[in-house]
Structure formats: structure tokens, C-alpha cells
Design an enzyme around this catalytic site. Structure first.
Site, PDB file in Angstrom:
ATOM      1  N   GLY A  71      -5.962  -3.652   6.969  1.00  0.00           N
ATOM      2  CA  GLY A  71      -6.107  -5.069   6.646  1.00  0.00           C
ATOM      3  C   GLY A  71      -4.817  -5.575   6.025  1.00  0.00           C
ATOM      4  N   GLN A  73      -4.334  -6.665   3.170  1.00  0.00           N
ATOM      5  CA  GLN A  73      -4.218  -6.128   1.806  1.00  0.00           C
ATOM      6  C   GLN A  73      -4.422  -4.611   1.775  1.00  0.00           C
ATOM      7  OE1 GLN A  73      -3.051  -7.335  -0.932  1.00  0.00           O
ATOM      8  NE2 GLN A  73      -2.650  -9.335  -0.005  1.00  0.00           N
ATOM      9  N   SER A  74      -4.117  -3.936   2.862  1.00  0.00           N
ATOM     10  CA  SER A  74      -4.331  -2.486   2.937  1.00  0.00           C
ATOM     11  C   SER A  74      -3.534  -1.731   1.873  1.00  0.00           C
ATOM     12  CB  SER A  74      -3.921  -1.997   4.327  1.00  0.00           C
ATOM     13  OG  SER A  74      -3.825  -0.585   4.334  1.00  0.00           O
ATOM     14  N   ASN A  75      -4.245  -0.970   1.061  1.00  0.00           N
ATOM     15  CA  ASN A  75      -3.586  -0.103   0.078  1.00  0.00           C
ATOM     16  C   ASN A  75      -2.864   1.032   0.787  1.00  0.00           C
ATOM     17  OD1 ASN A  75      -4.761  -1.408  -2.305  1.00  0.00           O
ATOM     18  ND2 ASN A  75      -6.696  -0.590  -1.517  1.00  0.00           N
ATOM     19  N   ALA A  77      -1.510   0.953   3.821  1.00  0.00           N
ATOM     20  CA  ALA A  77      -0.277   0.470   4.448  1.00  0.00           C
ATOM     21  C   ALA A  77       0.831   0.372   3.393  1.00  0.00           C
ATOM     22  CB  ALA A  77      -0.516  -0.882   5.115  1.00  0.00           C
TER      23      ALA A  77
END
Ligand code: PLP
Length: 327
Positions: A71, A73-75, A77
Site C-alpha cells: 500500500g 503507506q506500506s511499512n 516498502a
């Protein structure tokens, strides 16, 4: 058991703290938290433990780029972008969203960390993110680069060892602290954290019950996924484990309004936990899971346990991008 080789990227071991006031407010169960939100700053959260193993595999294969997805807001990524920068590798992040999105939270850090960002629609994400990552890999190959593709959440066979090792860390801490956790609870987003804890709990013949609270999908989907991850992990070690499907304790019912969508009670819960214990939960994962955990404790689901350990898997940066929902 011999684990695959791994990098050292996280601040380990992470602390285990007792939640005195929360425990008292709920009865006799002693609730502890493992602060995997403190595995680092740029790499904060659970994903860096998986990256220690997965990125080592990438280096073993001679890769100089990491490609992953998530997403906006992917942690995961963001942690991948930080690890790539530290190791002098390139990073491509395939994110659900578009370039109009506010530059905030993890996405803001992705940009500061210099990751290449490739936006796709929700539909593309659901149907062909794997293909899109393969295409990026091919385009990099044309330029003489070798890329390693990490699946969503770094939840694959090799990533599973991050929480295998974390479970062994917990067992070591139990000895040091002179206590034993009879229930261990984690959020389930792509299943890798759960699978690693479960695998090591079995291999080490520890008798904790491992619980997962899913924040997307449903229990059936994740049980299937965890079975697959356990098989993939066993291919690295040659050690299969025996277990029944009932032992995969996935508590469904706390997805709420859907992935990354918050309900008012979850946002209130974030503030209650902050004010009760001084601990900040994230809206996408840990707030939903811990809200669910507290509900289940109230319902009596954990009445036969004495000491419970909740894994705080991180996510602080995504809280900032959701500030408008609070005030
Ligand atoms: C990814 C993530 C999870 C879920 O872990 P999985 O191993 O993907 O199930 C939980 N909490 C946070 C903060 C995460 O970023």
C-alpha cells in the site's frame, strides 16, 4: 536447526515489557508486549527481521536491486527502501495509489530514501502486481542490473525465518526473565510473522499457543497461506513439522471496515492505549489486532492462560498520514 544465512540490520533483541495497567484493567491475565516497533528507526517494525534473511538471499544471488510492493503507506516498502540505501542497492516500490497522494508517513520516507516509486491502481495490484514487478525486473536486466523481487510483506519461505529467529529470541528472554508465555499473539497481514513464530515454537518444542488476529482477508485464507509458508520455509531447512489445522489459531472478526480503513472505536483505542501505557499503535495493523485482543480477553477467549505476549509489529509512520481522522 541451522537457519539460512542472514544480514544483521535490526536492533536486536527487542525489549519485552509488561503492560501493568492494561493487565490490571482486564483481570488476572498478565499481558506483555515485545517491542518490535523498536527494531530500528528507518527500518522500524517487523519487516526488517524478514529482510535480514531475504536480502541476504538477494546478495547471494548477486542482485543489486530490490523490488517490492504494498500500500502507499506500506511499512514493508519503507523498510526495504532503507535497507536498499544502506547496502548501496537500488529499490523499486510498486505501490497502490497515485502520484496525487499526500507525501506523508512512509511514502514521504520512501522518497527521502531515494526509492523509485511506481504507482498502480487497486485493481492492478490485486490482479497483476507480480507481473508488474517482473516487468520492472526485465527492464532493469536490459540495463545490466539484477533485481530480487520481494513479495508483499516479505512473506515468503525465506522471510519466514525472521520470526523463526524472533521466537528463539523470545525463548531466550523467557529464560532470562524466569517466566513463560503460554500465549503469543501477533497481527496477521500477510502471514509471515505468524508462520515464523509457529514454526520455531514447534521446532523448539515450546508449548505456547500462537494466535494471529487478521486485519485483512479472512481466517481461512490466512490458514491456507500459513500452511504454504510453512512448507516453503521447510524447503530451506529440510525440517517439516507436524501440526493440526486447529493449532493455527487465527481470530477473525477485527478487519473492521477493511484493509487500512479505520473505525472510530479503533482510533479511540489508539488514544486509550497511548494514555494507559504510553505505547503508540498504528491504525492499519496493531491497533486492530490489539483492539481485537482486548475484546477477546473480555469475552473469555484467553481465560485459561496466565501470561500473554503481544508482538508490537510497528507501523508508527502510517499513523501520521491518518492524523485527519483523529482531529
Ligand atoms: C506487515 C505488518 C504486519 C503484518 O505482518 P505479516 O507478517 O505481514 O503478517 C503487522 N504489523 C505491522 C505494523 C506491519 O507493518
Amino acid at each position: 536447526m541451522k537457519l539460512p544465512k542472514s544480514l544483521s540490520l535490526a536492533n536486536l533483541p527487542t525489549k519485552i515489557e509488561k503492560l501493568e495497567r492494561l493487565s490490571k484493567s482486564l483481570g488476572d491475565l498478565e499481558i506483555y508486549v515485545k517491542r518490535d516497533d523498536q527494531t530500528g528507526t528507518e527500518v522500524s517494525g517487523n519487516k526488517v527481521r524478514k529482510l535480514e534473511f531475504a536480502v541476504q538471499e538477494a546478495l547471494n544471488q548477486g542482485c543489486d536491486y530490490l523490488i517490492t510492493c504494498g500500500g502507499i503507506q506500506s511499512n514493508h516498502a519503507r523498510a526495504t527502501a532503507a535497507v536498499a540505501a544502506k547496502l548501496g542497492m537500488g529499490a523499486y516500490l510498486v505501490l497502490k495509489g497515485n502520484s496525487d497522494e499526500e507525501i506523508d508517513g512512509n511514502y514521504f520516507l520512501d522518497k527521502i530514501l531515494g526509492a523509485n516509486i511506481h504507482f498502480i491502481t487497486l485493481e492492478e495490484y490485486m490482479e497483476k502486481r507480480g507481473m508488474i514487478m517482473e516487468e520492472i525486473k526485465e527492464s532493469l536486466a536490459v540495463k545490466g542490473h539484477k533485481a530480487y523481487i520481494l513479495p508483499e510483506g516479505a512473506s515468503n519461505g525465506i522471510g519466514t525465518f525472521g520470526y523463526y529467529k524472533a521466537m528463539e529470541e523470545i525463548l531466550h528472554q523467557e529464560k532470562e526473565m524466569g517466566i513463560h508465555f503460554d500465549a503469543i499473539v501477533t497481527t496477521v497481514g500477510s502471514g509471515g510473522t505468524y508462520a515464523g513464530l509457529f514454526y520455531a515454537n514447534k521446532i523448539n518444542k515450546s508449548n505456547a499457543d500462537i494466535y494471529g488476529i487478521n486485519i485483512a482477508g479472512d481466517a481461512d485464507y490466512f490458514k491456507k497461506r500459513i500452511n504454504e509458508l510453512l512448507q516453503e520455509a521447510a524447503m530451506y531447512t529440510g525440517k517439516e513439522i507436524q501440526y493440526t489445522q486447529e493449532e493455527l489459531r487465527i481470530i477473525d472478526g477485527y478487519v473492521g471496515d477493511g484493509y487500512a480503513l479505520s473505525r472510530p472505536e479503533e482510533l479511540i483505542f489508539i488514544q486509550q492505549m497511548a494514555q494507559l501505557e504510553g505505547i503508540i499503535l498504528d491504525p492499519v495493523y496493531t491497533a486492530k489486532a490489539m483492539y481485537g485482543l482486548v475484546e477477546e480477553i473480555r469475552k473469555g477467549t484467553f481465560k485459561d492462560y496466565k501470561k500473554l505476549l503481544f508482538i508490537h509489529t510497528g507501523g508508527i509512520f502510517s499513523l501520521f498520514s491518518s492524523r485527519n481522522q483523529f482531529y
